[in-house]
Design a protein around this motif. Sequence first.
Motif, PDB file in Angstrom:
ATOM      1  N   UNK A   7       0.719  -1.285  -0.095  1.00 48.22           N
ATOM      2  CA  UNK A   7      -0.055   0.099   0.010  1.00 48.22           C
ATOM      3  C   UNK A   7       0.937   1.222  -0.189  1.00 48.22           C
ATOM      4  N   UNK A   8       2.008   1.123   0.392  1.00 51.23           N
ATOM      5  CA  UNK A   8       3.059   2.290   0.482  1.00 51.23           C
ATOM      6  C   UNK A   8       3.875   2.442  -0.948  1.00 51.23           C
ATOM      7  N   UNK A   9       3.627   1.463  -1.861  1.00 51.55           N
ATOM      8  CA  UNK A   9       4.104   1.623  -2.940  1.00 51.55           C
ATOM      9  C   UNK A   9       3.532   2.753  -3.882  1.00 51.55           C
ATOM     10  N   UNK A  10       3.873   3.292  -4.762  1.00 50.44           N
ATOM     11  CA  UNK A  10       3.159   4.439  -5.760  1.00 50.44           C
ATOM     12  C   UNK A  10       2.296   3.755  -6.480  1.00 50.44           C
ATOM     13  N   UNK A  15       8.618  10.929 -10.584  1.00 54.96           N
ATOM     14  CA  UNK A  15      10.151  11.616 -10.157  1.00 54.96           C
ATOM     15  C   UNK A  15       9.989  12.881  -9.683  1.00 54.96           C
ATOM     16  N   UNK A  16       8.800  13.473  -9.982  1.00 59.22           N
ATOM     17  CA  UNK A  16       8.710  14.963  -9.435  1.00 59.22           C
ATOM     18  C   UNK A  16       8.508  14.719  -7.987  1.00 59.22           C
ATOM     19  N   UNK A  17       7.694  13.656  -7.521  1.00 61.21           N
ATOM     20  CA  UNK A  17       7.194  13.213  -5.877  1.00 61.21           C
ATOM     21  C   UNK A  17       8.524  13.062  -5.426  1.00 61.21           C
ATOM     22  N   UNK A  18       9.440  12.026  -5.835  1.00 57.86           N
ATOM     23  CA  UNK A  18      10.487  11.830  -5.246  1.00 57.86           C
ATOM     24  C   UNK A  18      11.726  12.843  -5.172  1.00 57.86           C
ATOM     25  N   UNK A  19      11.722  13.633  -6.199  1.00 60.43           N
ATOM     26  CA  UNK A  19      12.563  14.803  -6.119  1.00 60.43           C
ATOM     27  C   UNK A  19      12.014  15.794  -5.104  1.00 60.43           C
ATOM     28  N   UNK A  20      10.720  16.254  -5.052  1.00 63.10           N
ATOM     29  CA  UNK A  20      10.288  17.134  -4.011  1.00 63.10           C
ATOM     30  C   UNK A  20      10.576  16.673  -2.802  1.00 63.10           C
ATOM     31  N   UNK A  21       9.593  15.476  -2.313  1.00 54.11           N
ATOM     32  CA  UNK A  21       9.826  14.942  -1.038  1.00 54.11           C
ATOM     33  C   UNK A  21      10.859  14.513  -0.533  1.00 54.11           C
ATOM     34  N   UNK A  22      11.950  13.793  -1.598  1.00 55.85           N
ATOM     35  CA  UNK A  22      13.322  13.357  -0.870  1.00 55.85           C
ATOM     36  C   UNK A  22      14.150  14.692  -0.551  1.00 55.85           C
ATOM     37  N   UNK A  23      14.191  15.842  -1.421  1.00 58.12           N
ATOM     38  CA  UNK A  23      15.041  17.012  -1.379  1.00 58.12           C
ATOM     39  C   UNK A  23      14.546  17.480   0.123  1.00 58.12           C
ATOM     40  N   UNK A  24      13.204  17.809   0.076  1.00 57.46           N
ATOM     41  CA  UNK A  24      12.734  18.401   1.531  1.00 57.46           C
ATOM     42  C   UNK A  24      13.213  17.488   2.706  1.00 57.46           C
ATOM     43  N   UNK A  53       3.348  16.687   8.354  1.00 60.73           N
ATOM     44  CA  UNK A  53       2.879  17.419   7.013  1.00 60.73           C
ATOM     45  C   UNK A  53       3.446  16.650   5.826  1.00 60.73           C
ATOM     46  N   UNK A  54       4.893  16.428   5.776  1.00 55.95           N
ATOM     47  CA  UNK A  54       5.457  15.964   4.614  1.00 55.95           C
ATOM     48  C   UNK A  54       4.994  14.426   4.591  1.00 55.95           C
ATOM     49  N   UNK A  55       4.603  13.733   5.461  1.00 55.70           N
ATOM     50  CA  UNK A  55       4.459  12.330   5.279  1.00 55.70           C
ATOM     51  C   UNK A  55       2.959  12.349   4.854  1.00 55.70           C
ATOM     52  N   UNK A  56       1.957  13.085   5.341  1.00 54.67           N
ATOM     53  CA  UNK A  56       0.783  13.130   4.972  1.00 54.67           C
ATOM     54  C   UNK A  56       0.748  13.472   3.281  1.00 54.67           C
ATOM     55  N   UNK A  57       1.304  14.454   2.884  1.00 53.06           N
ATOM     56  CA  UNK A  57       1.311  14.893   1.412  1.00 53.06           C
ATOM     57  C   UNK A  57       1.708  13.658   0.761  1.00 53.06           C
ATOM     58  N   UNK A  58       2.962  13.265   1.208  1.00 50.43           N
ATOM     59  CA  UNK A  58       3.459  12.055   0.160  1.00 50.43           C
ATOM     60  C   UNK A  58       2.427  10.933   0.193  1.00 50.43           C
ATOM     61  N   UNK A  59       2.015  10.425   1.245  1.00 53.71           N
ATOM     62  CA  UNK A  59       1.112   9.511   1.273  1.00 53.71           C
ATOM     63  C   UNK A  59      -0.170   9.478   0.349  1.00 53.71           C
ATOM     64  N   UNK A  60      -0.663  10.696   0.311  1.00 60.79           N
ATOM     65  CA  UNK A  60      -1.919  10.950  -0.448  1.00 60.79           C
ATOM     66  C   UNK A  60      -1.627  11.212  -1.891  1.00 60.79           C
ATOM     67  N   UNK A  61      -0.227  11.244  -2.182  1.00 61.68           N
ATOM     68  CA  UNK A  61       0.054  11.696  -3.832  1.00 61.68           C
ATOM     69  C   UNK A  61       0.804  10.467  -4.331  1.00 61.68           C
ATOM     70  N   UNK A  62       1.401   9.859  -3.389  1.00 60.11           N
ATOM     71  CA  UNK A  62       2.552   8.987  -4.099  1.00 60.11           C
ATOM     72  C   UNK A  62       2.412   7.431  -3.384  1.00 60.11           C
ATOM     73  N   UNK A  63       1.308   6.958  -2.904  1.00 55.57           N
ATOM     74  CA  UNK A  63       1.379   5.708  -2.544  1.00 55.57           C
ATOM     75  C   UNK A  63      -0.199   4.985  -3.141  1.00 55.57           C
ATOM     76  N   UNK A  64      -0.497   3.851  -2.582  1.00 60.39           N
ATOM     77  CA  UNK A  64      -1.655   3.271  -3.348  1.00 60.39           C
ATOM     78  C   UNK A  64      -2.958   4.148  -3.012  1.00 60.39           C
TER      79      UNK A  64
END
Length: 279
Positions: A7-10, A15-24, A53-64
Motif C-alpha cells: 500500500x506504500x508503493x506508488x 520523479x517529481x514526487x521523489x525529487x520534491x519530498x526526497x529533497x525536502x 505534514x510531509x508524510x501526509x502529503x506524500x501518502x496521498x500523492x504517491x502511495x496506493x
Amino acid sequence: MLDYLSLLLPYEFSWLAILFFGTASVLYAKGQRVLAQSGEPVARWRSVLFWLGLALAYIVMHTRFDYYAQFMFFIHRIQHLALHHVAAILLMGANPWRALAAGFPDGAAKRWVARVLQSPLVQWPYRFIQFPPIAVMVFAGLIFFWLTPSIHFNAMLSQPLYLLMNWSMFIDGLLFWWLILDPRSPARVGTLGFGKRILVIWAATVPQLALGAYIVGAPQSLYDIYEVCGRAWPIAPHDDQVLGGLFTWIPPAMMGVLVMVVVLRRLLHQSDNDGAQPA
C-alpha cells in the motif's frame, strides 16, 4: 504483511514526487542536525508538525492511496483536503525555512539560490499572488476550477492534468497558509496583520462551504468520470458524491476555524505586548 507494505508503493511512479519530498526530507533532516550542533535546535513540536505534514502529503500523492483517489470521488476530496489544508497547514505551522536553509550545502549553489529567491523575477510574482484579495481568489478559485465537471472529467483522464491539479492544490495551500501562519510580527516586518488574516480565512472558506453544500444537495450526478472508469468500491454514485461534498464542506470549515483560533491567539498576544509597553 507484504500486502500491507504494498500500500506504500506508488500507484503511478512520479520523479517529481521523489525529487520534491526526497529533497525536502534530506535538507530538513540535515538542517535539524546542523542547528542542534550550533546550539539553536528546532523546537520539537515544529519538527513533529513538519514530518507529519510531509508524510501526509506524500501518502496521498504517491502511495496506493492515489489509486483510490482516482476511482472514488470522496477519496479524491480527502486527497485534496490533505494537500490544500491539513498537510499545508502542518508544514507552514512548522515554519521550516530556517532548518531547510541550514541543510542546504554552503557554497556557490546556496548563494545562487539565495540571489534567485531575492530577485524581482521571483519576488514580484510572489508578492502578487500573496496580495490578500488575489490569495483568496486563487485559493477558492482553484477548488471551483478543478471541480468544474467538464474540467474535472478531463483532469481525471489525463495524467499530466491530474498531476497539475494535485500539485497546484498543494503549492497553493503552502502559499496561502504561509500568508496566514507566518509567525513574524506584522508591526516589525510588515507581514499581513493578524486581524486581516482572520478576514482572509473567512473570505476563502465561505465559497468552499457553498460549493460543498451544492455538491451534497445536487439531485443529479455531477462527476460522470467515476461511472465511466468504474469505482474502486461498490458504492452508489449518489452516496459517493454526497460523501465527497461533505469532505469539501465540513472539514475545511473546521480547519479554517482552528487556524482562526491560532491567529486570534497571536493577535491577543500582540495586543498584550503592546499594552505592556511604556507610554
